[in-house]
Enzyme design. Structure first.
Site: not given
Length: 565
Positions: A104, A157, A175, A246-247, A270, A418
Site C-alpha cells: 500500500y 484522485r 485496501k 475510495e479516492d 478518505d 501521501n
C-alpha cells in the site's frame, strides 16, 4: 462447548488439475498433500516434495529480498496474491511492518501510475461507462459469490497523484489486502471495483498501452446516473455488503457519501476513515499530555473533503467534552490555497461553509492582505495542533513550525499527505525545528528520527488502523449502516490502544505488528455501538464475540475433499 473454527473443517470443492492450480483462493502449490494430489489429479503438475506453508513463506521471502526496487517488490507480491492468496497473506502476516508500505502507501502510488505497464492478471471488476447497460451481468461475472466488502474508486484522485483512470484499481486491491491482513476478513469476501468513466490525464489518454476507456471523464448527470446504476446493481446482487468509496474527487466524494449513506451500508475512507484515525491520534496525544481535545486549537492546511471531515470529527469530540458547537468551531482554522476560510471568501462548498471564521473575530489580527496565510494563522490563532492534508510538499516551512513552537511548548504536527513525495514537512525537520519537542504523526511511513542522541518514533497516521476494524465490526454485527457514532467509537478505541496515552512514553499509535489485535478491539467496540444505534442484526454480546472470532480469517491451508458441481 467450544465451537470449531471454520478453517479447521474440510472444504469440499469441485475443481481439479490445472484449473485448481489457477484458482488463487484455493491453490496451495507445493503444499497439496499426497492424498489431495491423488484426489484432485495433481500428480505430475507439481514437484515431488510436499511442503509446509512455513517452508513456502521462507522461499517466497528469500525471493522477495532479491528485488532491490520497491515497485518490483510490489509486482512480486501481487503475483503471489494472484497465484496463491493464502501464501500471500501468511507471508504478509509474517513481515507486516516491512511489507505494508510495499503493498500500500507509498509504493502503491507508483503502481497506480504504471498500472497498464505492470498489468499481469485480472482481479476485481472493471465497470466501464460504455458497458453501463450490462452492470448487472458484470456483477454476476464476479468469481466470488458471497461478497461482504467492496472497495470502489473512479480513479480521479489517487492519493496525491490525481487522475490515474483505471490505474486507480491499485488502491481498492491494496485496501482490501489490508482488510484481510489487518482485519481478518477473508479474501473470499472482498471485491475491488473501478468505475471506468474515462480520464482527463493526457499521459493516460496518449499512452498506447493504457487499458482503460480512452475518453475524457464524463461529468454531471451522466456521471451521477452511472454511479447510481452501479449502486443499485450492487444492492440487488449483494444487499448486505459494506461498500467503501475510495479516492473520488472532492466534487464527488461528499455528495456521493451523503446521497447513499442512508441507502446502504457504506462509508468514505478518505473523509471518514482519515478523520477517525486522525481523531484517535489527537485524543491519544491529548491524554498523554493530561489534557482534553477541547483545550486545543487546531489549524489545517487543506480544506477539501478530507480536511473538513477531520475537522467535523474533532468538533464532535470537543462537543462531547463540554463545548458548544459555536465554541468548538471557533477553535478550528481551515486554510486552503486562497487562505483562511472566512465569511468573505466566495464560492465555498457546503461542507466548507460550516467551518469559516467570522471576519469580526479576526479584526485584531495582524495580516498583510485579506487572503490570510497559514503563517498569519499560526501567529494570530496560536494553534497547538497543525494538520496537513494539502497534497503539496514542503508547505510546513521552518518559519511556520518555529513560530508555532514559540507559543506551544509541545506542538502536535501532522503532515498527513501521501505519498511521501507530497508530505508537507519531513519529521526530521519538524523535530529539529522544535528542539525535539514536537509530537509528529505522518500519513506515510517514516523511519524514527534521532535528535541529540534521543530516538523519536514517528507514528504513521494510517487509515489501516481504523478501516479493517470497522469492516470486521460491521460484518460481525450484521450492521445495516455505518453511523457517525460508530466512527467516533472507533477513534476512541484506537486512542485506548496508544502506548503513549497509556504509558506516557513510546509511540503515539500502536506498532503495526500489533495491528491485528487493535483491529479486533476496534471491531468489538464498533459492533457494540452498532447495537446501541439499532443498526445491528446480532444483538447479544456473546453472539457478537462469537461472530468476531468466527469471521476472523487466518491464512492457513484447509483440508480439501472433492465434490461434484
Amino acid at each position: 462447548m467450544e465451537l470449531e473454527h471454520e478453517s479447521k473443517r474440510p472444504l469440499y470443492i469441485p475443481y481439479a488439475g490445472p484449473i485448481l492450480l489457477e484458482f488463487p483462493l484455493l491453490n496451495k502449490g507445493s503444499a497439496f498433500s499426497e492424498e489431495e494430489r491423488s484426489t484432485f489429479n495433481l500428480h505430475g503438475l507439481l514437484p515431488e516434495a510436499v511442503e509446509t506453508i512455513e517452508e513456502q513463506v521462507e522461499r517466497a521471502y528469500r525471493q522477495y529480498l532479491d528485488f532491490k526496487n520497491d515497485n518490483d517488490k510490489h509486482i512480486y507480491l501481487r503475483n503471489i496474491q494472484d497465484t496463491n492468496e493464502t501464501l500471500f497473506y501468511r507471508l504478509l502476516e509474517s513481515h507486516l511492518t516491512e511489507m505494508m508500505p510495499i503493498i500500500y502507501t507509498p509504493t502503491v502510488g507508483e503502481a497506480c501510475e504504471h498500472f497498464s505497464d505492470i498489468y499481469r492478471r485480472a482481479r476485481g471488476l472493471f465497470i466501464s461507462y460504455p458497458n453501463r447497460a450490462n452492470i448487472d451481468d458484470m456483477l454476476q461475472n464476479a468469481t466470488k459469490q458471497n461478497v461482504k466488502v467492496i472497495v470502489v474508486t473512479d480513479g480521479e484522485r489517487i492519493l496525491g497523484l490525481g487522475d490515474q483512470g483505471i490505474g486507480g484499481m491499485g488502491i481498492p486491491i491494496g485496501k482490501l489486502s489490508l482488510y484481510t491482513a489487518c482485519g481478518g476478513i477473508s479474501p473470499a469476501y472482498t471485491l475491488p471495483v473501478v468505475l471506468d468513466v474515462g480520464t482527463n490525464n493526457p499521459q493516460r489518454l496518449n499512452d498506447p498501452l493504457y487499458m482503460g476507456w480512452r475518453h475524457p471523464r464524463i461529468t454531471g448527470d451522466e456521471y451521477n446516473e452511472f454511479v447510481d446504476e452501479f449502486i443499485q446493481a450492487v444492492k440487488r446482487r449483494w444487499p448486505n455488503v459494506l461498500l467503501q468509496f475510495e479516492d473520488f474527487a472532492q466534487k464527488n466524494a461528499m455528495p456521493l457519501l451523503n446521497r447513499y449513506r442512508d441507502e446502504l451500508c457504506c462509508f468514505n475512507d478518505d473523509i471518514q476513515g482519515t478523520a477517525a484515525v486522525t481523531l484517535g491520534s489527537l485524543i491519544a496525544a491529548s491524554r498523554a499530555a493530561g489534557r482534553q481535545l477541547k483545550d486545543q486549537t487546531v489549524a489545517f492546511l487543506g480544506a477539501g473533503s478530507a480536511g473538513c471531515g477531520i475537522a467535523e470529527q474533532i468538533i464532535a469530540q470537543m462537543k462531547s467534552e463540554g463545548l458548544s458547537d459555536e465554541q468548538a468551531r471557533a477553535r478550528i482554522f481551515m486554510v486552503d490555497r486562497f487562505g483562511l476560510l472566512t465569511d468573505k471568501l466566495p464560492n465555498l462548498l457546503d461542507f466548507q461553509s460550516k467551518l469559516i471564521q467570522k471576519s469580526e473575530t479576526l479584526a485584531d489580527w495582524q495580516t498583510e492582505t485579506d487572503a490570510i496565510s497559514l503563517l498569519e494563522v499560526v501567529k494570530n490563532a496560536k494553534p497547538t495542533i497543525l494538520i496537513g492534508v494539502s497534497g503539496q510538499a514542503g508547505l510546513f516551512t521552518e518559519e511556520i513550525i518555529r513560530e508555532m513552537h514559540k507559543h506551544c511548548e509541545r506542538p502536535t504536527v501532522m503532515p498527513l499527505s501521501n505519498p511521501t513525495s507530497r508530505v508537507e514537512a519531513r519529521p526530521e525537520d519538524i523535530i529539529n525545528w522544535t528542539d525535539g519537542q514536537a509530537l509528529v504523526a505522518t500519513g506515510s511511513p517514516f523511519a524514527p528520527v534521532t535528535y541529540k542522541e534521543k530516538v523519536y518514533p514517528i507514528a504513521q497516521c494510517n487509515n489501516s488502523y481504523i478501516f479493517p476494524g470497522i469492516g470486521l465490526g460491521v460484518i460481525a454485527s450484521g450492521a445495516k449502516r455505518v453511523t457517525d457514532a460508530m466512527l467516533m467509537v472507533a477513534s476512541r478505541a484506537l486512542a485506548d490502544c496508544s502506548p503513549m496515552a497509556k504509558e506516557g512514553d513510546g509511540p503515539l499509535l500502536p506498532l503495526l505488528a500489533d495491528i491485528q489485535q487493535v483491529s479486533r478491539y476496534i471491531a468489538k467496540q464498533v459492533a457494540k455501538e452498532a447495537q446501541v444505534q439499532g443498526v445491528a442484526t446480532v444483538t447479544s454480546d456473546s453472539a457478537l464475540e462469537e461472530a468476531i472470532e468466527r469471521n476472523y480469517w487466518e491464512p492457513e491451508y484447509r483440508i480439501y475433499k472433492r465434490t461434484s458441481f
